[in-house]
Design an enzyme around this catalytic site. Structure first.
Site, PDB file in Angstrom:
ATOM      1  N   GLY A  50       0.812  -1.215   0.000  1.00 16.35           N
ATOM      2  CA  GLY A  50       0.000   0.000   0.000  1.00 16.35           C
ATOM      3  C   GLY A  50       0.842   1.259   0.000  1.00 16.35           C
ATOM      4  O   GLY A  50       0.522   2.233   0.680  1.00 16.35           O
ATOM      5  N   GLY A 108      -0.659   8.059   1.024  1.00 12.60           N
ATOM      6  CA  GLY A 108      -0.696   8.222   2.487  1.00 12.60           C
ATOM      7  C   GLY A 108       0.609   7.916   3.189  1.00 12.60           C
ATOM      8  O   GLY A 108       1.687   8.247   2.695  1.00 12.60           O
ATOM      9  N   TYR A 146     -13.513  -3.373  11.384  1.00 19.97           N
ATOM     10  CA  TYR A 146     -12.176  -2.781  11.206  1.00 19.97           C
ATOM     11  C   TYR A 146     -11.334  -3.001  12.464  1.00 19.97           C
ATOM     12  O   TYR A 146     -10.187  -3.457  12.389  1.00 19.97           O
ATOM     13  CB  TYR A 146     -12.304  -1.289  10.898  1.00 19.97           C
ATOM     14  CG  TYR A 146     -10.972  -0.571  10.837  1.00 19.97           C
ATOM     15  CD1 TYR A 146     -10.107  -0.778   9.764  1.00 19.97           C
ATOM     16  CD2 TYR A 146     -10.587   0.309  11.850  1.00 19.97           C
ATOM     17  CE1 TYR A 146      -8.878  -0.125   9.704  1.00 19.97           C
ATOM     18  CE2 TYR A 146      -9.365   0.965  11.791  1.00 19.97           C
ATOM     19  CZ  TYR A 146      -8.513   0.746  10.717  1.00 19.97           C
ATOM     20  OH  TYR A 146      -7.302   1.388  10.677  1.00 19.97           O
TER      21      TYR A 146
END
Ligand SMILES: *[C@@H]1O[C@H](CO)[C@@H](O)[C@H](O)[C@H]1NC(C)=O
Length: 327
Positions: free
Chosen positions: A48, A52, A203
């Site tokens: 990822g 960010g 989550y």
């Protein structure tokens, strides 16, 4: 002279508020990584890494002369990030490789090519995450948040583990979240949340899984030169933007935004704890710990420190991803 006194008071008030704001902003920014350690000759994988905190981490580690592999899902965004990170870090040793953590076959393909092409891997940063999405499924039918945040990284780490053990000094870093503490149990009988689906609860459950995975992994790695730690990066502006802001009207956004600027970390600030865990010399032999704001922190719940739960989660996860068990 009342008027002058009022003006004077207002002046002092504004100054005090200004200093308080600066102080608070610094406080919420969290710590910084003060180590100057270089990573020359080391190879890093970051999942990822196209956006960010993953991207900020990649830039910093590339600046420190590591070879950085950006393991990302979207080829277009991955190549875009590769270009951008090369420019920002001044290093050409940054490569995009396709990895979709929502697909076990993609995880296997990625691992196979990395094992073939890389002489060694020294740092694995399991950073990618999905938060509070609708009730989606991965390619293999797992609930999306558990599937991507936990199972995909679980398989990836295990497939790379023998290779990792060959290097003289290796760090595995699992980006979790303090959200782990809002989850009081592992749903062993409903890991895919089929019985009830509340996006945030699921989550937090996946982040508890990250913490427990780190625990059992570190236990299994005792006696090797591989460490495994987890961390809370902070609450980052990007995440909030993605998940809360679209539901607000402009008036609410205007009210909320100053607080966001004050309290939430920028991606650069949010990457600092990961960078610390990746480079700090003092942490070379530290394993099985949890970090936040560049410091080791105690885990706060009973379940997050349960060896029993950690082992059971490992066994079930191995079964789910079709991994041969040889603890
Ligand atoms: C592990 O570290 C020790 C001490 O630094 C070293 O002697 C040993 O060769 C390392 N093992 C591997 C597999 O590199």
């Amino acid at each position: 002279m009342v008027g002058a006194r009022v003006k004077w008071s207002i002046g002092v008030g504004v100054a005090v508020a200004g200093v308080a704001l600066i102080f608070l902003r610094r406080h919420f920014a969290g710590g910084f990584c003060h180590s100057n350690a270089m990573l020359t000759g080391k190879t890093v994988i970051i999942t990822g890494a196209n956006t960010g905190i993953g991207k900020e981490t990649a830039i910093e580690l590339a600046k420190r002369k590591a070879k950085v592999i950006l393991a990302c899902r979207d080829p277009e965004r991955g190549r875009e990030a590769e270009k951008d990170i090369r420019v920002k870090s001044g290093s050409e040793d940054v490569v995009y490789r396709h990895l979709d953590l929502a697909s076990l076959s993609s995880v296997r393909e990625f691992s196979k090519s990395v094992l073939q092409e890389e002489a060694h891997i020294d740092i694995l940063i399991n950073n990618a995450g999905i938060m509070a999405c609708p009730q989606w499924r991965t390619e293999d039918g797992f609930e999306m948040q558990f599937g991507v945040n936990h199972l995909g990284h679980f398989l990836l780490t295990n497939l790379l583990l023998n290779k990792l053990k060959e290097s003289p000094s290796v760090r595995i870093i699992n980006v979790a979240s303090l959200g782990y503490k809002y989850c009081k149990e592992v749903k062993f009988h409903d890991l895919n949340s089929e019985k009830d689906y509340e996006p945030y609860a699921v989550y937090y459950h996946s982040k508890l899984a990250n913490v427990l995975f780190t625990r059992e992994l570190a236990r299994r790695l005792v006696g090797t030169n591989v460490t495994a730690n987890s961390l809370h990066p902070g609450v980052i502006r990007t995440e909030l933007g993605r998940h809360f802001m679209p539901n607000m009207n402009w008036f609410r956004k205007m009210l909320v935004y100053p607080f966001i600027l004050l309290i939430f970390k920028t991606p650069y600030q949010g990457a600092q704890t990961t960078i610390c865990c990746a480079v700090s010399e003092e942490l070379e032999r530290v394993s099985g710990k949890y970090f936040a704001d560049c410091q080791e922190k105690e885990l706060e719940t009973e379940i997050s420190q349960s060896d029993e739960a950690a082992k059971q989660l490992w066994t079930l996860s191995a079964k789910m991803v079709g991994l041969e068990e040889n603890s």
